[in-house]
Design an enzyme around this catalytic site. Structure first.
Site, PDB file in Angstrom:
ATOM      1  N   GLY A  53      16.925  39.339  10.573  1.00  0.00           N
ATOM      2  CA  GLY A  53      18.251  39.934  10.459  1.00  0.00           C
ATOM      3  C   GLY A  53      18.600  40.148   8.998  1.00  0.00           C
ATOM      4  O   GLY A  53      19.746  39.994   8.587  1.00  0.00           O
ATOM      5  N   LYS A  86      23.708  40.252   3.907  1.00  0.00           N
ATOM      6  CA  LYS A  86      24.278  41.071   2.835  1.00  0.00           C
ATOM      7  C   LYS A  86      25.342  40.319   2.035  1.00  0.00           C
ATOM      8  O   LYS A  86      25.372  40.358   0.803  1.00  0.00           O
ATOM      9  CB  LYS A  86      24.895  42.326   3.455  1.00  0.00           C
ATOM     10  CG  LYS A  86      25.464  43.295   2.464  1.00  0.00           C
ATOM     11  CD  LYS A  86      25.974  44.513   3.203  1.00  0.00           C
ATOM     12  CE  LYS A  86      26.239  45.642   2.255  1.00  0.00           C
ATOM     13  NZ  LYS A  86      26.438  46.900   2.981  1.00  0.00           N
ATOM     14  N   HIS A 130      28.591  26.103   6.797  1.00  0.00           N
ATOM     15  CA  HIS A 130      28.730  26.359   5.356  1.00  0.00           C
ATOM     16  C   HIS A 130      29.888  25.583   4.731  1.00  0.00           C
ATOM     17  O   HIS A 130      29.953  25.419   3.526  1.00  0.00           O
ATOM     18  CB  HIS A 130      28.797  27.864   5.056  1.00  0.00           C
ATOM     19  CG  HIS A 130      30.133  28.489   5.327  1.00  0.00           C
ATOM     20  ND1 HIS A 130      30.573  28.779   6.569  1.00  0.00           N
ATOM     21  CD2 HIS A 130      31.126  28.890   4.482  1.00  0.00           C
ATOM     22  CE1 HIS A 130      31.777  29.333   6.500  1.00  0.00           C
ATOM     23  NE2 HIS A 130      32.138  29.405   5.238  1.00  0.00           N
ATOM     24  N   LYS A 148      30.718  23.443   0.526  1.00  0.00           N
ATOM     25  CA  LYS A 148      31.790  23.730  -0.425  1.00  0.00           C
ATOM     26  C   LYS A 148      32.020  22.512  -1.329  1.00  0.00           C
ATOM     27  O   LYS A 148      32.007  21.376  -0.863  1.00  0.00           O
ATOM     28  CB  LYS A 148      33.074  24.072   0.331  1.00  0.00           C
ATOM     29  CG  LYS A 148      32.985  25.410   1.082  1.00  0.00           C
ATOM     30  CD  LYS A 148      34.283  25.704   1.814  1.00  0.00           C
ATOM     31  CE  LYS A 148      34.148  26.879   2.762  1.00  0.00           C
ATOM     32  NZ  LYS A 148      34.280  28.189   2.123  1.00  0.00           N
ATOM     33  N   ASP A 202      34.501  29.199  17.031  1.00  0.00           N
ATOM     34  CA  ASP A 202      34.190  29.751  15.709  1.00  0.00           C
ATOM     35  C   ASP A 202      34.551  28.773  14.582  1.00  0.00           C
ATOM     36  O   ASP A 202      33.860  28.709  13.566  1.00  0.00           O
ATOM     37  CB  ASP A 202      34.955  31.075  15.523  1.00  0.00           C
ATOM     38  CG  ASP A 202      34.534  31.818  14.257  1.00  0.00           C
ATOM     39  OD1 ASP A 202      33.331  31.776  13.928  1.00  0.00           O
ATOM     40  OD2 ASP A 202      35.398  32.427  13.593  1.00  0.00           O
ATOM     41  N   HIS A 219      33.551  23.693  11.713  1.00  0.00           N
ATOM     42  CA  HIS A 219      34.182  23.444  10.409  1.00  0.00           C
ATOM     43  C   HIS A 219      35.279  22.363  10.486  1.00  0.00           C
ATOM     44  O   HIS A 219      35.306  21.430   9.696  1.00  0.00           O
ATOM     45  CB  HIS A 219      34.808  24.714   9.835  1.00  0.00           C
ATOM     46  CG  HIS A 219      33.859  25.868   9.715  1.00  0.00           C
ATOM     47  ND1 HIS A 219      32.524  25.713   9.460  1.00  0.00           N
ATOM     48  CD2 HIS A 219      34.056  27.216   9.804  1.00  0.00           C
ATOM     49  CE1 HIS A 219      31.941  26.913   9.389  1.00  0.00           C
ATOM     50  NE2 HIS A 219      32.847  27.835   9.601  1.00  0.00           N
ATOM     51  N   LYS A 240      45.933  32.507   2.845  1.00  0.00           N
ATOM     52  CA  LYS A 240      44.607  31.920   2.943  1.00  0.00           C
ATOM     53  C   LYS A 240      44.680  30.533   2.330  1.00  0.00           C
ATOM     54  O   LYS A 240      44.929  30.390   1.128  1.00  0.00           O
ATOM     55  CB  LYS A 240      43.600  32.781   2.176  1.00  0.00           C
ATOM     56  CG  LYS A 240      42.270  32.095   1.892  1.00  0.00           C
ATOM     57  CD  LYS A 240      41.191  32.526   2.848  1.00  0.00           C
ATOM     58  CE  LYS A 240      39.875  31.840   2.565  1.00  0.00           C
ATOM     59  NZ  LYS A 240      38.920  31.907   3.651  1.00  0.00           N
TER      60      LYS A 240
HETATM   61  C1  BG6 Z   1      32.962  31.538   9.517  1.00  0.00           C
HETATM   62  C2  BG6 Z   1      33.670  32.157  10.681  1.00  0.00           C
HETATM   63  O1  BG6 Z   1      32.156  30.476   9.940  1.00  0.00           O
HETATM   64  O2  BG6 Z   1      33.901  31.054   8.592  1.00  0.00           O
HETATM   65  C3  BG6 Z   1      34.622  33.233  10.231  1.00  0.00           C
HETATM   66  O3  BG6 Z   1      32.722  32.692  11.581  1.00  0.00           O
HETATM   67  C4  BG6 Z   1      35.549  32.730   9.159  1.00  0.00           C
HETATM   68  O4  BG6 Z   1      35.393  33.723  11.319  1.00  0.00           O
HETATM   69  C5  BG6 Z   1      34.751  32.039   8.049  1.00  0.00           C
HETATM   70  O5  BG6 Z   1      36.271  33.819   8.617  1.00  0.00           O
HETATM   71  C6  BG6 Z   1      35.667  31.369   7.062  1.00  0.00           C
HETATM   72  O6  BG6 Z   1      34.880  30.920   5.986  1.00  0.00           O
HETATM   73  P1  BG6 Z   1      35.494  30.711   4.552  1.00  0.00           P
HETATM   74  O7  BG6 Z   1      34.368  30.170   3.750  1.00  0.00           O
HETATM   75  O8  BG6 Z   1      36.011  32.029   4.085  1.00  0.00           O
HETATM   76  O9  BG6 Z   1      36.606  29.715   4.755  1.00  0.00           O
END
Ligand code: BG6
Length: 484
Positions: free
Chosen positions: A12, A19, A181, A185, A238, A243, A349
């Site tokens: 992919g 990307k 991910h 951080k 998600d 997370h 955000k």
């Molecule tokens: C991803 C989700 O795992 O994390 C997305 O699939 C979300 O929907 C993103 O926008 C948020 O990541 P970050 O690093 O911008 O907080």
């Protein structure tokens, strides 16, 4: 470099994640970390791409999402590491090209290098892709093969177990890197350093002094162009299943016996086990609120409702907001509420964890003490990275009341820091073979065990969606959470 040369296979390669994150991260690592220059990146696309098209894709990715610095690390030098191949997962015979490529590589090398398979593909392609990997001759007797897989890992407990079983046929747990991910951080990593690298906070880190904890993962973006993905997952799968629960575990876990990956992960597992399960539908309704965004104005811009987004059902019940109150049934945390709030198209955000402490036991300052601000510690993960401690002080002057001030550790004030993004850090750890910042099989399964009952409860229920306007803090919740 201490990292041995590698072959990095991106399944992919021409996709969105590649990307936005993978290619920029690889470039930065070559530039800053001096990875072995002989390493090879194999770039897979579903449909055949010309080499020039791939090169343009990579250039584009670095220009839009990376830190291209030709004078420090020329683009051509980076492009030279890439070899493209293509194949549709439903026709495994298409992958003979990959096998041949690897055989040629092996012929020119004297030894076998570590090979990393990064599955940057939609979940439905994972099993077919595994079947292809199993047949790759380069992997035979290769002690140094690794598999990287993205979240959500499976779609529920049963499918996650099945997937784990399938993976284990060819990869040992030590070779599997399940990415979340958030764990890469900086401020998230700092939670454990802050807690266990100091002696002045940990004694307070319990039901005796902590009033409640708030975890916020608030986004202003909508679902972007990911309607198909989002309709299947919603916010529960998600964000919450991975997370949010990972953040909660880092705040709540006990002191591990050492800093090795399994020791840390063992402690997180105990938190997942101790999260109190909801036993009745009423308990779920009392403690969990879901929402879906309507149209509205986000940061000055008019935006569509969720149901109007591309590839979304016009009567979709997929949640884009989650508000929940959890309890951890442990000696340390019993009775302390952990609130989680997360959503798309919210006002700001902000990703942060706020620990609120109890008020002082006695009121020394007369009436004004009833307004005394609670002590709190805030880990700001995004958009700014900082840790703040809120305390009360006497302000200079004639007033005799405590005044709230902040003690701040701000990452942006640090000089000469090596600024690795989450993906850069995580990919570097994969090269090194360090699994501390990756989820383990049992953790993933326990997180599904927490989320599955919520998913099934709400999928059988009428949900009066949409129930919040874009650009607000979401639907009304029973609890008043802190808003900066
Ligand atoms: C991803 C989700 O795992 O994390 C997305 O699939 C979300 O929907 C993103 O926008 C948020 O990541 P970050 O690093 O911008 O907080």
């Amino acid at each position: 470099s201490s990292i041995s040369p590698f072959i990095f296979v991106i399944f992919g390669g021409d996709g969105n994640l590649s990307k936005k994150k993978l290619i920029p991260a690889l470039y930065t690592l070559f530039k800053l970390q001096g990875l072995n220059e002989k390493s090879i990146i194999l770039f897979h696309s579903l449909n055949p791409l010309e080499k020039i098209e791939m090169n343009n894709f990579i250039k584009n990715s670095l220009e839009s999402f990376g830190t291209l610095q030709e004078e420090q690390y020329p683009l051509d030098r980076f492009l030279n590491k890439f070899i493209n191949f293509s194949g549709d997962f439903n026709s495994p015979e298409n992958f003979t090209h990959l096998n041949n490529l690897l055989c040629n590589i092996q012929d020119t090398l004297k030894e076998k290098w570590q090979i990393i398979f990064y599955l940057s593909i939609p979940p439905e392609f994972i099993l077919p892709c595994l079947k292809i990997i199993e047949k790759i001759k380069y992997c035979e007797n290769n002690e140094d093969k690794k598999l990287v897989i993205e979240k959500p890992f499976g779609n529920n407990l049963a499918s996650a177990k099945f997937l784990n079983k399938e993976l284990s046929k060819f990869f040992s747990e030590k070779e599997i890197y399940r990415i979340d991910h958030y764990l890469g951080k900086e401020t998230v990593q700092n939670i454990l350093f802050f807690r266990f690298g100091n002696s002045i906070f940990e004694p307070l880190w319990s039901r005796e002094y902590v009033d409640h904890v708030e975890i916020t993962i608030s986004e202003t973006i909508g679902i972007e162009k990911r309607g198909l993905f989002y309709e299947k997952n919603g916010i529960l799968k998600d964000i919450i299943q991975n997370h949010a629960l990972q953040l909660l575990a880092l705040v709540a876990m006990e002191y591990p016996p050492n800093f090795q990956s399994d020791s840390i992960r063992d402690e997180k597992i105990k938190v997942f086990k101790s999260i109190k399960r909801f036993l009745t539908p009423e308990q779920i309704d009392e403690n969990i609120i879901l929402g879906q965004y309507d149209s509205g104005i986000v940061q000055g811009e008019r935006v569509l409702s969720y149901r109007e987004e591309e590839n979304v059902e016009s009567h979709s019940n997929t949640p884009t907001f989650f508000g929940g109150k959890f309890e951890i049934e442990s000696w340390r945390w019993s009775g302390v509420p952990f609130y989680i709030r997360a959503g798309k198209r919210l006002k700001k955000k902000v990703t942060e964890i706020a620990i609120f402490f109890k008020n002082p036991p006695l009121n020394l300052f007369g009436k004004s003490c009833s307004q005394i601000a609670p002590n709190k510690i805030i880990f700001s993960i995004q958009p700014e990275e900082k840790i703040e401690i809120f305390v009360n002080m006497k302000y200079p002057g004639d007033k005799n009341y405590p005044h709230p001030i902040k003690l701040t550790f701000d990452y942006s004030s640090l000089e000469n820091r090596l600024n690795l993004t989450a993906y850069e850090r995580l990919i570097l750890d994969i090269f090194k073979g360090d699994q501390s910042l990756f989820a383990r099989q049992d953790g993933i399964e326990l997180m599904w065990d927490i989320i599955d009952p919520l998913v099934s409860h709400f999928s059988n229920k009428f949900l009066d969606f949409p129930n919040y306007s874009s650009g607000t803090w979401g639907p009304k919740q029973r609890w008043n959470l802190y808003e900066d």
